[in-house]
Scaffold this motif. Structure first.
Motif, PDB file in Angstrom:
ATOM      1  N   LEU A 290      39.032  39.677  47.790  1.00 25.61           N
ATOM      2  CA  LEU A 290      38.724  40.880  47.016  1.00 25.61           C
ATOM      3  C   LEU A 290      40.012  41.666  46.744  1.00 25.61           C
ATOM      4  CD1 LEU A 290      36.238  42.594  45.956  1.00 25.61           C
ATOM      5  CD2 LEU A 290      36.561  43.980  48.005  1.00 25.61           C
ATOM      6  N   VAL A 291      40.901  41.670  47.723  1.00 25.17           N
ATOM      7  CA  VAL A 291      42.153  42.427  47.590  1.00 25.17           C
ATOM      8  C   VAL A 291      43.129  41.723  46.643  1.00 25.17           C
ATOM      9  CG1 VAL A 291      44.159  43.336  48.834  1.00 25.17           C
ATOM     10  CG2 VAL A 291      41.883  43.438  49.880  1.00 25.17           C
ATOM     11  N   CYS A 292      43.267  40.400  46.790  1.00 22.25           N
ATOM     12  CA  CYS A 292      44.354  39.729  46.053  1.00 22.25           C
ATOM     13  C   CYS A 292      43.899  38.515  45.250  1.00 22.25           C
ATOM     14  CB  CYS A 292      45.457  39.323  47.015  1.00 22.25           C
ATOM     15  SG  CYS A 292      44.987  37.995  48.117  1.00 22.25           S
ATOM     16  N   GLY A 293      42.616  38.203  45.231  1.00 20.62           N
ATOM     17  CA  GLY A 293      42.148  37.074  44.419  1.00 20.62           C
ATOM     18  C   GLY A 293      42.190  35.741  45.137  1.00 20.62           C
ATOM     19  N   ARG A 302      54.690  40.603  49.040  1.00 20.87           N
ATOM     20  CA  ARG A 302      55.914  40.299  48.288  1.00 20.87           C
ATOM     21  C   ARG A 302      57.063  41.091  48.888  1.00 20.87           C
ATOM     22  NH1 ARG A 302      54.981  38.171  43.122  1.00 20.87           N
ATOM     23  NH2 ARG A 302      53.288  36.687  43.429  1.00 20.87           N
ATOM     24  N   ARG A 307      51.760  43.017  46.319  1.00 23.60           N
ATOM     25  CA  ARG A 307      51.572  42.799  44.888  1.00 23.60           C
ATOM     26  C   ARG A 307      50.321  43.530  44.375  1.00 23.60           C
ATOM     27  NH1 ARG A 307      49.811  42.195  40.697  1.00 23.60           N
ATOM     28  NH2 ARG A 307      50.101  40.665  39.034  1.00 23.60           N
ATOM     29  N   PHE A 308      49.332  43.723  45.253  1.00 25.79           N
ATOM     30  CA  PHE A 308      48.061  44.317  44.822  1.00 25.79           C
ATOM     31  C   PHE A 308      47.773  45.583  45.613  1.00 25.79           C
ATOM     32  CE2 PHE A 308      47.656  39.784  43.911  1.00 25.79           C
ATOM     33  CZ  PHE A 308      47.198  39.797  42.609  1.00 25.79           C
ATOM     34  N   ASP A 309      47.360  46.602  44.907  1.00 25.76           N
ATOM     35  CA  ASP A 309      46.999  47.861  45.561  1.00 25.76           C
ATOM     36  C   ASP A 309      45.496  47.854  45.873  1.00 25.76           C
ATOM     37  OD1 ASP A 309      47.199  50.349  46.623  1.00 25.76           O
ATOM     38  OD2 ASP A 309      47.849  51.355  44.784  1.00 25.76           O
ATOM     39  N   MET A 314      37.789  50.245  46.126  1.00 26.68           N
ATOM     40  CA  MET A 314      37.913  48.955  46.819  1.00 26.68           C
ATOM     41  C   MET A 314      37.919  49.158  48.331  1.00 26.68           C
ATOM     42  SD  MET A 314      40.728  45.902  46.483  1.00 26.68           S
ATOM     43  CE  MET A 314      40.318  45.404  44.812  1.00 26.68           C
TER      44      MET A 314
ATOM     45  N   PRO B  27      35.662  37.319  43.023  1.00 25.88           N
ATOM     46  CA  PRO B  27      36.269  38.661  42.962  1.00 25.88           C
ATOM     47  C   PRO B  27      37.002  38.881  41.636  1.00 25.88           C
ATOM     48  CG  PRO B  27      37.485  37.229  44.468  1.00 25.88           C
ATOM     49  CD  PRO B  27      36.240  36.500  44.094  1.00 25.88           C
ATOM     50  N   ASP B  28      37.108  40.142  41.231  1.00 28.80           N
ATOM     51  CA  ASP B  28      37.750  40.466  39.950  1.00 28.80           C
ATOM     52  C   ASP B  28      39.166  39.919  39.851  1.00 28.80           C
ATOM     53  OD1 ASP B  28      35.559  41.737  39.048  1.00 28.80           O
ATOM     54  OD2 ASP B  28      36.227  43.765  39.600  1.00 28.80           O
ATOM     55  N   ARG B  29      39.851  39.873  40.993  1.00 25.99           N
ATOM     56  CA  ARG B  29      41.247  39.443  40.949  1.00 25.99           C
ATOM     57  C   ARG B  29      41.404  37.932  41.123  1.00 25.99           C
ATOM     58  NH1 ARG B  29      43.604  44.596  44.453  1.00 25.99           N
ATOM     59  NH2 ARG B  29      43.632  46.043  42.697  1.00 25.99           N
ATOM     60  N   PHE B  30      40.283  37.222  41.172  1.00 30.72           N
ATOM     61  CA  PHE B  30      40.331  35.756  41.278  1.00 30.72           C
ATOM     62  C   PHE B  30      41.135  35.186  40.114  1.00 30.72           C
ATOM     63  CE2 PHE B  30      38.550  31.624  39.970  1.00 30.72           C
ATOM     64  CZ  PHE B  30      38.796  30.893  41.119  1.00 30.72           C
ATOM     65  N   ARG B  31      42.015  34.251  40.411  1.00 33.40           N
ATOM     66  CA  ARG B  31      42.807  33.622  39.344  1.00 33.40           C
ATOM     67  C   ARG B  31      42.301  32.210  39.085  1.00 33.40           C
ATOM     68  NH1 ARG B  31      45.996  36.658  42.359  1.00 33.40           N
ATOM     69  NH2 ARG B  31      46.685  35.010  43.761  1.00 33.40           N
ATOM     70  N   THR B  73      51.221  34.779  40.781  1.00 37.66           N
ATOM     71  CA  THR B  73      51.314  35.688  39.633  1.00 37.66           C
ATOM     72  C   THR B  73      52.748  35.760  39.119  1.00 37.66           C
ATOM     73  OG1 THR B  73      51.599  37.454  41.225  1.00 37.66           O
ATOM     74  CG2 THR B  73      49.387  37.141  40.345  1.00 37.66           C
ATOM     75  N   ASP B  77      53.705  38.144  35.977  1.00 41.67           N
ATOM     76  CA  ASP B  77      54.523  39.313  36.313  1.00 41.67           C
ATOM     77  C   ASP B  77      55.834  39.310  35.527  1.00 41.67           C
ATOM     78  OD1 ASP B  77      52.617  40.115  38.073  1.00 41.67           O
ATOM     79  OD2 ASP B  77      53.688  39.500  39.887  1.00 41.67           O
TER      80      ASP B  77
END
Lengths: 510, 265
Positions: A290-293, A302, A307-309, A314, B27-31, B73, B77
């Protein structure tokens, strides 16, 4: 003043110093300094070779952790000729480090009781400690194994390919009937050349090597690497970034500890908890996702921050999920301690005495299960753990039960930690891009990964590139502990003992 | 005993309904599948290719090799125009290495195909796999293992991991194939009776991942084994792996799938 302090350079987790301020000892003084420090209760966190200034020379570095004073002591020496006098007979915890130096730099630790290769790869210097020809292939796990002779003594060989979805390693048991007299573990099958490839970095791949050094420990290794880069570049991380790194580290611990308790339960045939924990482990991984995918925290940490806030909504979602999952985890795990058949299998199986744990330099939950107060978050804290005192969870019996129960205690501590942190994340940025690395410097960084102490040491060259990057995964210390606990155990208890350590093959092999 | 039953009731039924119902939310940040937006992409810029740790991007032809991609990323980025993005399409598995190249003009994404009729008749309802980690970092291994938990329950499709290659219909391999595992993998493969299949899971097994080009590895298992299914990712999400396996066995409804692909969900 204590002799070790005068001879070694003190340093703190996450800081750097110019290489030339590290005292260059004569090799005999170097040995004595290490032996004296270990007698005083310090631990060898790292001992490694690096290329010397003159061609064909090697410098040995030692990182001694002084857990009482919350500092580390660094020393170095020139190793000349074909080798040096082994410290292993007097200080067993360096046994594998000395074998590694022999393999990488062709320097023989004379008098080492069991000088075998570690990863079955070519020497970095062209000098081979075993005088093997450059044209001869090096075959993994081929060579001498300790053997017990006698009537009814037999040998059981397992691996590298095992009967499960796990990594490869080779195990040789010397058995008398069902009883194991001795277990020898040969690894190296996972060797991918990470340390060598880190040289001349940071490169575009450096962080990815660290994220995949032990893939289930992505956050801990990546954070430790970032601390090294930040130390060399004097980057001040923001409080917000430190908190988020801490939360990610503890989520990683939760997922793995819960998974381990489930697997231990499965190994004693108690399937309900195995099923519940198998599913719950995934829920913790999904919190990281959920935090970083990524369920394993890839691309989260990093150099310079994260890299992710995590915004307010959240954080609330994470807290909401944690409430549900931690309740379900408690329900599931507490079934273990109240079930007599589980406890009968856990208790007194694979005991590791406190003395043996000290001698072998065991780290992580395995050390704490043998009563040792060894937890980087407490003894050498970095990042958020400088401001949050994480209680050290210990147990005394050193058996499978202790290693399981320490995990359960830590699950509760980590849950409390994450809850508190998410409720009060400091404001600010999550990233400060680091500048260039300081040349000719030495840096050390630690984290308490879920398996134990992660120790990275790095040296930069005149251009501020890595001249040497040394990674020590907790498994590097702890595999010897697993071999020890198997002595006088039934061979059928191996899976249970193995799972109670749950060590990394790739973290060891690099 | 009563405690166990009580906890069992509280834990509830947890197996996902997929593929009969929608897959679990990602999740929304899923790549998932990466895309290059041609409108935004500056023609003379190579920032993404320079930033990519594994040379997965050809900025000239504007293609991304999913087989190499770590789904990090670094490229998105680095892109000054924000032309690279990852959508939430988890369906990434392919039957041919060339199908893993995502180009700008590739309108229709080619997903993994079914086994041929004979193989499908043999394995379609029962596929036993031997897993071999050949230098894998334990992330791919862990998320393959997850498919065996009650949440995914791979067994309901007749897919199972077995302890011996002699009992297996094929291999599922992870890791870049270290030199030190080459012989062991070869021997395991030889021990699997014919006909047999190979599934490469993760960037390492497909093309070496971050270890591509290292002298200690063979940069992908294709160097010694014929691969039937490529499952990209670092590591692949369990849903990506499950989708690939079910496609290979022809266990997904085909008509329905195609529509949602062109919609790019």
């Amino acid at each position: 003043m204590n002799t070790t302090e005068t001879r070694l350079a003190p340093l703190v987790n996450g800081l750097s110093l110019p290489v030339d301020t590290i005292p260059l000892l004569r090799i005999e003084d170097f040995r004595q300094a290490i032996l004296a420090a270990v007698r005083d209760g310090q631990r060898v966190s790292s001992l490694f070779g690096a290329k010397g200034d003159a061609a064909g020379t090697t410098v040995l570095y030692v990182v001694l952790a002084d857990d009482e004073k919350n500092i580390v002591n660094i020393g170095r020496t020139h190793a000349s000729g074909t080798g040096f006098e082994s410290m292993t007979p007097l200080c067993p915890q360096v046994h594998l480090f000395e074998r590694e130096i022999a393999e990488q730099f062709g320097l023989r630790p004379e008098g080492h009781p069991w000088l075998k290769p570690v990863r079955y790869c070519r020497s970095w210097t062209g000098t081979d400690a075993w005088d093997r020809l450059a044209s001869a292939p090096i075959e993994p796990a081929v060579g001498d194994f300790y053997r017990v002779e006698g009537e009814q003594v037999h040998e059981v060989a397992v691996g590298p390919v095992h009967a499960g979805v796990i990594e490869p390693g080779h195990f040789r048991f010397q058995c008398h009937g069902e009883e194991v007299f001795h277990l020898e573990i040969a690894l190296g099958f996972q060797h991918r050349g990470i340390e060598k490839a880190m040289e001349a970095g940071p490169s575009t791949r450096s962080l990815h090597y660290m994220e995949t050094a032990a893939g289930d420990t992505t956050i801990a290794h990546a954070t430790t690497y970032c601390q090294i880069v930040e130390a060399f570049s004097h980057t001040q991380k923001t409080a917000r970034a430190q908190v988020l790194r801490g939360v990610a580290l503890e989520l990683e611990r939760l997922a793995n500890h819960v998974g381990d308790l489930g697997a231990l339960s499965g190994d004693v045939g108690f399937l309900p908890v195995a099923s519940f924990c198998g599913r719950l482990r995934g829920e913790y991984l999904n919190m990281t996702a959920l935090v970083c995918g990524s369920r394993f925290g890839r691309s989260l940490v990093r150099p310079g921050g994260v890299r992710f806030d995590v915004d307010q909504s959240m954080a609330e979602e994470l807290l909401r999920r944690l409430d549900v999952i931690s309740r379900e985890t408690a329900d599931a795990v507490n079934l273990l301690w109240s079930n007599q058949s589980v406890m009968a299998r856990f208790e007194d199986t694979g005991p590791l005495s406190r003395e043996t744990a000290v001698e072998l330099g065991i780290v992580g939950p395995a050390a704490r299960a043998s009563g040792l107060v060894r937890d980087i978050r407490y003894t050498q804290p970095g990042g958020i753990f400088r401001f949050y005192q994480m209680p050290v969870s210990t147990c005394d019996s050193g058996d499978v039960f202790a290693r399981a129960f320490v995990r359960w205690l830590e699950i509760q501590q980590s849950t409390t930690f994450i809850r508190e942190q998410l409720k009060s994340i400091p404001k600010g940025e999550v990233m400060r891009v680091p500048g260039p690395l300081e040349p000719d410097s030495f840096s050390i960084a630690f984290n308490e990964g879920w398996r134990g102490e992660i120790c990275h040491a790095a040296i930069t060259d005149g251009e501020g590139k890595f001249a040497r990057y040394k990674v020590v995964d907790p498994s590097f210390h702890n595999w010897a502990g697993l071999a020890q606990v198997l002595r006088n155990q039934g061979i059928s208890d191996f899976p249970l003992c193995n799972k109670s350590f749950n060590l990394s093959y790739c973290g060891h092999d690099l | 005993m009563f405690k166990e039953i009580l906890v069992r009731m509280k834990q509830g039924h947890r197996t996902i309904r997929f593929p009969r119902a929608a897959p679990p939310a990602l999740p929304d940040r899923f790549r998932g599948r990466p895309r290059i937006d041609v409108e935004k992409c500056g023609a003379s810029c190579h920032a993404c290719a320079d930033a990519c740790p594994v040379a997965a991007i050809d900025s000239g032809t504007r293609t991304i090799d999913l087989g190499k991609c770590l789904f990090c990323t670094d490229c998105s980025d680095a892109c000054p125009e924000g032309a690279i993005s990852f959508d939430k399409d988890y369906r990434l598995a392919a039957s041919h290495r060339s199908d893993l190249l995502v180009g700008v003009d590739q309108r229709e994404t080619v997903l993994a195909a079914e086994l041929d009729r004979r193989m499908k008749r043999l394995f379609g309802r029962s596929l036993k796999l031997r897993q071999v980690s050949a230098g894998g970092c334990n992330a791919c291994e862990a998320d393959v293992n997850v498919l065996g938990t009650i949440g995914w329950d791979l067994g309901r499709f007749g897919i199972q991991f077995v302890a011996s290659p002699r009992h297996a219909d094929g291999l599922l391999v992870t890791g870049p194939l270290t030199r030190n595992m080459e012989l062991a993998l070869k021997k395991t493969w030889d021990a699997v009776p014919d006909p047999k299949i190979v599934i490469a899971v993760g960037a390492c097994a497909i093309a070496g991942g971050p270890y591509a080009g290292h002298e200690q590895v063979r940069s992908g298992i294709e160097s010694i084994l014929p691969v039937d299914l490529y499952i990209p990712g670092c590591p692949p999400h369990p849903l990506t792996t499950l989708d690939g396996l079910l496609r290979l066995l022809g266990r997904l409804e085909r008509g329905k799938e195609r529509k949602s692909v062109s919609a790019g969900t």
